[in-house]
Design a protein around this motif. Sequence first.
Motif, PDB file in Angstrom:
ATOM      1  N   ALA A 363       0.854  -1.122   0.088  1.00  0.00           N
ATOM      2  CA  ALA A 363      -0.028  -0.294  -0.112  1.00  0.00           C
ATOM      3  C   ALA A 363       0.859   1.237  -0.180  1.00  0.00           C
ATOM      4  CB  ALA A 363      -0.939  -0.145   1.284  1.00  0.00           C
ATOM      5  N   ILE A 368      -4.403   0.622  -1.256  1.00  0.00           N
ATOM      6  CA  ILE A 368      -3.719  -0.617  -1.661  1.00  0.00           C
ATOM      7  C   ILE A 368      -3.395  -0.785  -3.192  1.00  0.00           C
ATOM      8  CG2 ILE A 368      -4.209  -3.099  -1.750  1.00  0.00           C
ATOM      9  CD1 ILE A 368      -5.762  -2.803   0.775  1.00  0.00           C
ATOM     10  N   GLU A 370      -3.414  -2.976  -6.085  1.00  0.00           N
ATOM     11  CA  GLU A 370      -3.742  -4.406  -6.170  1.00  0.00           C
ATOM     12  C   GLU A 370      -2.605  -5.038  -7.263  1.00  0.00           C
ATOM     13  OE1 GLU A 370      -7.551  -6.316  -6.524  1.00  0.00           O
ATOM     14  OE2 GLU A 370      -8.246  -4.284  -6.158  1.00  0.00           O
ATOM     15  N   SER A 371      -2.178  -4.525  -8.197  1.00  0.00           N
ATOM     16  CA  SER A 371      -1.143  -5.064  -8.826  1.00  0.00           C
ATOM     17  C   SER A 371       0.262  -5.471  -8.206  1.00  0.00           C
ATOM     18  CB  SER A 371      -0.629  -4.272 -10.057  1.00  0.00           C
ATOM     19  OG  SER A 371      -0.240  -3.086  -9.754  1.00  0.00           O
ATOM     20  N   GLU A 373       0.095  -6.205  -4.827  1.00  0.00           N
ATOM     21  CA  GLU A 373      -0.520  -7.194  -4.122  1.00  0.00           C
ATOM     22  C   GLU A 373      -0.369  -8.540  -5.119  1.00  0.00           C
ATOM     23  OE1 GLU A 373      -4.488  -6.666  -2.831  1.00  0.00           O
ATOM     24  OE2 GLU A 373      -4.250  -7.669  -0.913  1.00  0.00           O
ATOM     25  N   ASN A 374      -1.018  -8.576  -6.193  1.00  0.00           N
ATOM     26  CA  ASN A 374      -0.953  -9.876  -7.064  1.00  0.00           C
ATOM     27  C   ASN A 374       0.576 -10.297  -6.964  1.00  0.00           C
ATOM     28  OD1 ASN A 374      -3.637  -9.825  -7.290  1.00  0.00           O
ATOM     29  ND2 ASN A 374      -3.645  -8.460  -8.941  1.00  0.00           N
TER      30      ASN A 374
ATOM     31  N   MET C   1      -5.187  -3.887 -11.125  1.00  0.00           N
ATOM     32  CA  MET C   1      -6.537  -4.213 -11.382  1.00  0.00           C
ATOM     33  C   MET C   1      -6.366  -4.882 -12.907  1.00  0.00           C
ATOM     34  SD  MET C   1      -9.227  -1.487 -10.338  1.00  0.00           S
ATOM     35  CE  MET C   1      -8.096  -0.151 -10.774  1.00  0.00           C
ATOM     36  N   GLN C   3      -4.127  -6.444 -14.125  1.00  0.00           N
ATOM     37  CA  GLN C   3      -3.368  -7.633 -13.904  1.00  0.00           C
ATOM     38  C   GLN C   3      -4.178  -8.701 -13.814  1.00  0.00           C
ATOM     39  OE1 GLN C   3       0.127  -8.193 -13.351  1.00  0.00           O
ATOM     40  NE2 GLN C   3       0.223  -6.257 -14.180  1.00  0.00           N
ATOM     41  N   LEU C   7      -3.652 -13.685 -13.868  1.00  0.00           N
ATOM     42  CA  LEU C   7      -3.947 -14.249 -12.664  1.00  0.00           C
ATOM     43  C   LEU C   7      -3.839 -15.669 -13.029  1.00  0.00           C
ATOM     44  CD1 LEU C   7      -5.227 -11.908 -10.160  1.00  0.00           C
ATOM     45  CD2 LEU C   7      -3.065 -12.823 -10.235  1.00  0.00           C
ATOM     46  N   TYR C 198     -10.229   0.001  -1.621  1.00  0.00           N
ATOM     47  CA  TYR C 198      -8.726   0.369  -2.011  1.00  0.00           C
ATOM     48  C   TYR C 198      -7.857   0.592  -0.613  1.00  0.00           C
ATOM     49  CZ  TYR C 198     -10.335   0.267  -6.905  1.00  0.00           C
ATOM     50  OH  TYR C 198     -10.721   0.060  -7.850  1.00  0.00           O
ATOM     51  N   THR C 199      -8.358   0.853   0.429  1.00  0.00           N
ATOM     52  CA  THR C 199      -7.389   1.271   1.210  1.00  0.00           C
ATOM     53  C   THR C 199      -7.395   0.171   2.370  1.00  0.00           C
ATOM     54  OG1 THR C 199      -9.299   1.826   2.902  1.00  0.00           O
ATOM     55  CG2 THR C 199      -8.685   3.640   1.448  1.00  0.00           C
ATOM     56  N   ALA C 200      -5.998   0.185   2.938  1.00  0.00           N
ATOM     57  CA  ALA C 200      -5.524  -0.706   4.169  1.00  0.00           C
ATOM     58  C   ALA C 200      -6.887  -0.676   5.252  1.00  0.00           C
ATOM     59  CB  ALA C 200      -4.653  -0.284   4.513  1.00  0.00           C
ATOM     60  N   ARG C 203      -9.771  -2.821   4.193  1.00  0.00           N
ATOM     61  CA  ARG C 203      -9.182  -4.297   4.237  1.00  0.00           C
ATOM     62  C   ARG C 203      -9.301  -4.817   5.628  1.00  0.00           C
ATOM     63  NH1 ARG C 203      -5.871  -7.018   0.580  1.00  0.00           N
ATOM     64  NH2 ARG C 203      -6.857  -5.900  -1.099  1.00  0.00           N
TER      65      ARG C 203
END
Lengths: 494, 331, 330
Positions: A363, A368, A370-371, A373-374, C1, C3, C7, C198-200, C203
């Motif tokens: 983050a 965060i 996401e890419s 994270e992936n 996103m 990506q 996956l 989108y934020t920690a 989450r």
Amino acid sequence: MSSPYLLHAEGIRKSFSGVPALLDGHLALRPGTVHALCGGNGAGKSTLLNILMGIIERDAGTVRMKGHEVTFNSPHAALKAGIAMISQELEPVPEMSVAENIYLGREPRTRLGLIDHRAMQRQTCELLASLELDLAPDAKLGNLSIADMQMVEIARAISQDAHIIIMDEPTSAIGERETELLFSAIGRLKQRGAGIIYVSHRMNELYRIADDYTIMRDGTFIESGAMADIDRHRLITTVLGKELDEEYAKFNRPGDNTLLEVDGYGRGSAFQQVSLHLKCGEILGIFGLMGSGRSEFLDALFGAAPADHGEARLEGSPYHPRHPGDAMRAGFAYVTEDRKGSGLVMDASIKRNVTLASIADVAHAGLINESRENLATRPFIDRLHIKASSVDMPVRQMSGGNQQKVVLAKWLQTNPRILMLDEPTRGVDVGAKREIYAFMSEFAQDDRAILMTSSEIPEVLGMSDRVLVFRKGRISGELSGSELTQENLVRLSS
Amino acid sequence: MNKLLAGLAISTLTAVTTTSSLAADPIRIGAATYGLQGEFMQLWSNALKDHPAVKSGDVEITVFDGRYDALVQSSQFDSMITRQYDAILFVPIDANACVGPVIQATTAGIPVVGSNTRCNTDQLAAFVGSDDVLAGQMVAEEVIDKVGDKGKVVIIEGPIGQSAQIDRAKGIDKVLAEHPDVKVLERRTANWSRAESLSLMENWLTAHRGEIDGVIAQNDEMAIGAIQAIQASGLSVDDISVAGVDGITDALKAVQKGQMATILQDATAQAQGALDVALAKLGKADELPQSDTWTRYPDLAWNNGASDTYNIPWTVVGNDNVESLLAQRQQ
Amino acid sequence: MSQSSSLTSSPVPKGKPSHNLASFMSDYGIVIAFIVLCVVLSVVSPYFLGVNNLLNVLRQVSINGVLAIGMTFVILTRGIDLSVGSVMAFSAMVAASFAGASADYGLILPILLGLGAGLVLGSINGLMVARFAIPPFVMTLGMLSMARGLTYIYSDGMPISSLSSHFLWLGQGMVAGIPVPVLLFATVFIIAWFTLRYTAFGRYVYAIGGNPTASRLSGINVRRITFSVYAISGILCGLAGLMIAARTSAALPQAGVAYELDAIAAVVIGGTSLAGGKGRIIGTLFGVLIIGVINNGLDLLGVSSFYQQLVKGAIIVIAVMLDRSRLTNA
């Protein structure tokens, strides 16, 4: 029409949302035998057992009991027909007594229709005595140890006069003594003509008590036969579908530098006067029975329930964790023994679980990426051989071994130096166990080390460089080199 | 802040007691209201505390909050009987559920004077209130006078089944029967609530665009909600005539602006009149009546407190009297 | 996103389709239900699809919408906030007392005081739940009563009206043809959606609802997050209070009674699990819209409010039923 089988399931098929979980389930249980149901994670064992118990419905196939075709649409119906299950997940009512739990839903009644507490107490006493269990019928279940709770579950199944008992990893949470009690209870059940379907990842147990075996792989029946006709090696390779290397892949070498020193650690009555030192590159085993204080000690070292006595030093600097966050910053990671209860967020995806303890790394300013994270998650999928369709798969849908690997990935993501593993292979199949052992050796290199507790003696002996034995909250001895034997462990721990 | 603290201290009791330490042995009277959440009951209970006999310390009034629950009122009666109040002023939430408590109190020798809302029993010592059927008639007439004999109206009602709703509906129906060509487009409850009536009226204005000539609301809160919906949808209140019942402060202000008509229910007269009657029943009639209710309504016969029913007249609020009524309210 | 498509190339056990009808339905079932409802209503009532009517619906749902968004945060952490209606009423009263047409406090002060009043009461909820482990149901049930009591004490049981025109703009004004309450709701929705997605912090909200123990052992400050969700719910109650006072041109002491039920209903219809850890803010949006459209549609059709209650209740139960069947199929 009579049948030689108590229970005969053929061609059982089941898909979830179009994804097949069971393609061809097959099981033939003879009366008076213990039948080992073997298979790796994802082999379809749980699905088959859940269908037999009426927990889920089958899509196709037949189930016969003593020659008559049956279909159960609830566990209650299965129970009425004489099938009971002791599952990995205990589901007792903690606020009720032992007797109330055993007779839950079928309490003896007085003539007025009220619950006959006295009869219930008496019958429970008799039942517990016949199992040689030293438990008070009126003890509150929530106050018992996990092992005792498991024995209550077993007593409950036996008391239901079930003639088919499914035991799914019944010994994973209990100690040696209780295991012996369980086996003698199983012996008596066999004599009464009952059939037992037994699932365990512990090979030794299977060879001790099972008469027949059935092997499943990838949702399909592979073979069945008499336990006496298959050797250990062929059983394992058939389960896995491939040859295996040596079971305990151990190639770490302890160094000379001391990483962690603990001096006189104690907390309340849980454990006292625990001192140890851990070297770089070392796997230090902690052996002890259930309730010996080993897990509580790890909790304290991780700051989850801080110690109230003693001190610890990390590479010479004082280390006083008050919260898990303190421990993590110091380089600790902690894989707890209870995956579902304290390791994973079951409904969240693999990705979210892997980054749970290290969100800050993926983050920026609280947002965060996401890419990233992936990218952070995917290497673990390969490195730990996690079987998953994508990193967005909910961990609830994964097998025990794969879930355990996700927990490991979560902690590796924090870049720890000291990895604490509490029962690292509980409920994990043979293949995944080896992978976890190999990973442990790989981890314990350079300036990193592992602190592992286990109640499985072969694992402790196979993986540890040194072993500390816990008994009643204290260290009762330290073993290394040639002293590392099963006899010494048992002697020091009990 | 002091007000807050004092309020906190008081509200820990279920009742608010107004007392005077000067009086040696005051007459203790319980006032069982159906609930203190609405403005009307606030005015009613404040008027009681302003009654000359209470101010002088001769009478000690305890106001009970019935929390809109017949069961709560019933248990409050139990405790008033246990504590041997001299008399009870009763504003029941329900005309039938109130019968039991009244008989209990009367049997225990405590006279019960009804006020504001009705109770279907002959055991009341007297009733001092206003006739809701009449209010229904008056509010319907207000609107129909303006929209004419062929107008189209909507009716917004109180919670279905409450006595006031039933009686006001009866009055409205009576007027509608006399004007058979008036068309009722919609008729629904908004539970006495301004916010609910606002949404309801917004939706009706969509469903009957340009058709609605008048709004008959069974209380002022709902009438005001309707006015706000009319304004929000860009229409003018000059084209739709709205009327409500009760004469709450916001309604008086709306009357002042020419947005609506309202039928004032005199909370002060109902409360103080009821107390006068209760004192008369207790044999204190010689110095009575103490409140100015009886001089303000010369047509209302005092009859030494011996009548069974005192119907406090309704007042149509219009341009002529709204200023003075508002001035009274500001005090 | 971007990506996400690549996956699926990670080790896959034999051909599991990642999308099929069942998972599509569980993801978008609520949207489909909403569209079906709208189609039906536009067929049976010619007025339903009018721009003005749609704006009406949005304006009518905006208050419940703001409350339901706060409720979603709380429910995601396995909590519940029963006090939203009362806290809203109290905030409305506090704000209105500084927004009189005659007094000159401007617009900023009443807004800050209204939001502040909600924040303070919400923080008390959060503190008691997070720090002193009072069960959320009990704590907020207590607050439901306490906040209502404070409202009466503060107002002496009397409504506050004659509010300044600036203030009324919050509930009755328009910007570019869109009602201000709708804009406020939309803004809150977007912020909430972004936060959870989108934020920690977002989450963590999911994580502590999914498994508080695992979250704590993963170094997450569970208490702080728990406290925060109640504070968020509180401040949103404050905003809803500003909106309702401005919309009805008065702060009424009895405003918002039972509003918590509609807020909870919207969250539940939207598929958020009362067991915590699962659910999406977009679901709540559609839950709010479904309730609003039902109320509006039945009004347009002239259906008695008795049936409205019946239909709303039935939809809640059906929504949870669908949620359940989704769980057991997983």
